[in-house]
Design a protein around this motif. Structure first.
Motif, PDB file in Angstrom:
ATOM      1  N   SER A  10      -6.820 -27.602   5.720  1.00 25.56           N
ATOM      2  CA  SER A  10      -7.450 -27.064   4.033  1.00 25.56           C
ATOM      3  C   SER A  10      -6.958 -27.547   3.457  1.00 25.56           C
ATOM      4  O   SER A  10      -5.819 -28.097   3.299  1.00 25.56           O
ATOM      5  CB  SER A  10      -6.931 -25.070   4.677  1.00 25.56           C
ATOM      6  OG  SER A  10      -5.673 -24.944   4.272  1.00 25.56           O
ATOM      7  N   GLN A  11      -7.445 -27.189   2.562  1.00 26.81           N
ATOM      8  CA  GLN A  11      -7.389 -27.543   1.502  1.00 26.81           C
ATOM      9  C   GLN A  11      -6.175 -26.574   1.107  1.00 26.81           C
ATOM     10  O   GLN A  11      -5.680 -27.528  -0.072  1.00 26.81           O
ATOM     11  CB  GLN A  11      -8.866 -27.181  -0.044  1.00 26.81           C
ATOM     12  CG  GLN A  11     -10.537 -27.790   0.663  1.00 26.81           C
ATOM     13  CD  GLN A  11     -11.160 -27.525  -0.020  1.00 26.81           C
ATOM     14  OE1 GLN A  11     -10.447 -27.461  -1.240  1.00 26.81           O
ATOM     15  NE2 GLN A  11     -11.894 -27.884   0.447  1.00 26.81           N
ATOM     16  N   LYS A  12      -5.929 -26.011   0.705  1.00 26.45           N
ATOM     17  CA  LYS A  12      -4.892 -24.764   0.797  1.00 26.45           C
ATOM     18  C   LYS A  12      -3.907 -25.482   0.648  1.00 26.45           C
ATOM     19  O   LYS A  12      -2.353 -25.736  -0.126  1.00 26.45           O
ATOM     20  CB  LYS A  12      -5.060 -23.540   0.411  1.00 26.45           C
ATOM     21  CG  LYS A  12      -3.837 -23.144   0.333  1.00 26.45           C
ATOM     22  CD  LYS A  12      -4.221 -21.165   0.657  1.00 26.45           C
ATOM     23  CE  LYS A  12      -3.165 -20.190  -0.168  1.00 26.45           C
ATOM     24  NZ  LYS A  12      -2.579 -20.549  -1.651  1.00 26.45           N
ATOM     25  N   PHE A  13      -3.716 -25.828   2.260  1.00 23.48           N
ATOM     26  CA  PHE A  13      -2.093 -26.517   2.488  1.00 23.48           C
ATOM     27  C   PHE A  13      -2.224 -27.254   2.406  1.00 23.48           C
ATOM     28  O   PHE A  13      -1.132 -28.187   1.634  1.00 23.48           O
ATOM     29  CB  PHE A  13      -2.220 -26.088   4.026  1.00 23.48           C
ATOM     30  CG  PHE A  13      -1.643 -27.179   5.428  1.00 23.48           C
ATOM     31  CD1 PHE A  13      -0.078 -26.774   4.942  1.00 23.48           C
ATOM     32  CD2 PHE A  13      -1.763 -28.416   5.313  1.00 23.48           C
ATOM     33  CE1 PHE A  13       1.224 -27.485   5.533  1.00 23.48           C
ATOM     34  CE2 PHE A  13      -0.531 -29.184   5.995  1.00 23.48           C
ATOM     35  CZ  PHE A  13       0.488 -28.641   5.767  1.00 23.48           C
ATOM     36  N   LEU A  14      -3.546 -28.867   2.465  1.00 22.64           N
ATOM     37  CA  LEU A  14      -2.782 -29.668   1.944  1.00 22.64           C
ATOM     38  C   LEU A  14      -2.721 -29.924   0.457  1.00 22.64           C
ATOM     39  O   LEU A  14      -2.168 -30.834  -0.008  1.00 22.64           O
ATOM     40  CB  LEU A  14      -3.797 -30.901   2.655  1.00 22.64           C
ATOM     41  CG  LEU A  14      -3.633 -32.457   2.575  1.00 22.64           C
ATOM     42  CD1 LEU A  14      -2.214 -32.593   4.200  1.00 22.64           C
ATOM     43  CD2 LEU A  14      -5.029 -33.445   3.497  1.00 22.64           C
TER      44      LEU A  14
END
Length: 106
Positions: A10-14
């Motif tokens: 996910s963009q949020k995670f990475l």
């Protein structure tokens, strides 16, 4: 045609929770010092995940995703070990269903 390996998250995670950009910057610096050609790229919302042969991966992928793509399988294995919460796989491109994943990078 080339084989590409990927780690998808996910963009949020990475990009926020695990600011992986710093790792990529350090690796780019290391490659430059060694005069080694870059063999990895960060791609937001990669098109390859929409290919019919990757339907199973797409079903598991977060809606807003980012991929680290590489021609170096060992690098993607390292990414998976370092980050843990990523989906990994591989694909051949360009093909009839998958465009060149680097074409949009300019």
């Amino acid at each position: 045609m080339a084989t590409y390996y990927y780690a998808l998250a996910s963009q949020k995670f990475l990009l926020e929770e695990e600011p992986f950009e710093e790792v990529l910057k350090e690796r780019r610096r290391d490659y430059a010092e060694k005069n080694k050609e870059i063999d990895f790229w960060q791609v937001i919302q990669p098109a390859f995940i929409n290919a019919p042969e990757l339907a199973e991966a797409k079903a598991k992928a977060p809606e807003k995703n980012v991929a680290i793509i590489s021609t170096n399988k060992s690098f993607i294995v390292w990414v998976k070990l370092r980050l843990e919460y990523v989906l990994t796989g591989e694909f051949e491109a360009p093909s009839d269903t998958i465009p060149d994943p680097l074409a949009s990078l300019g």
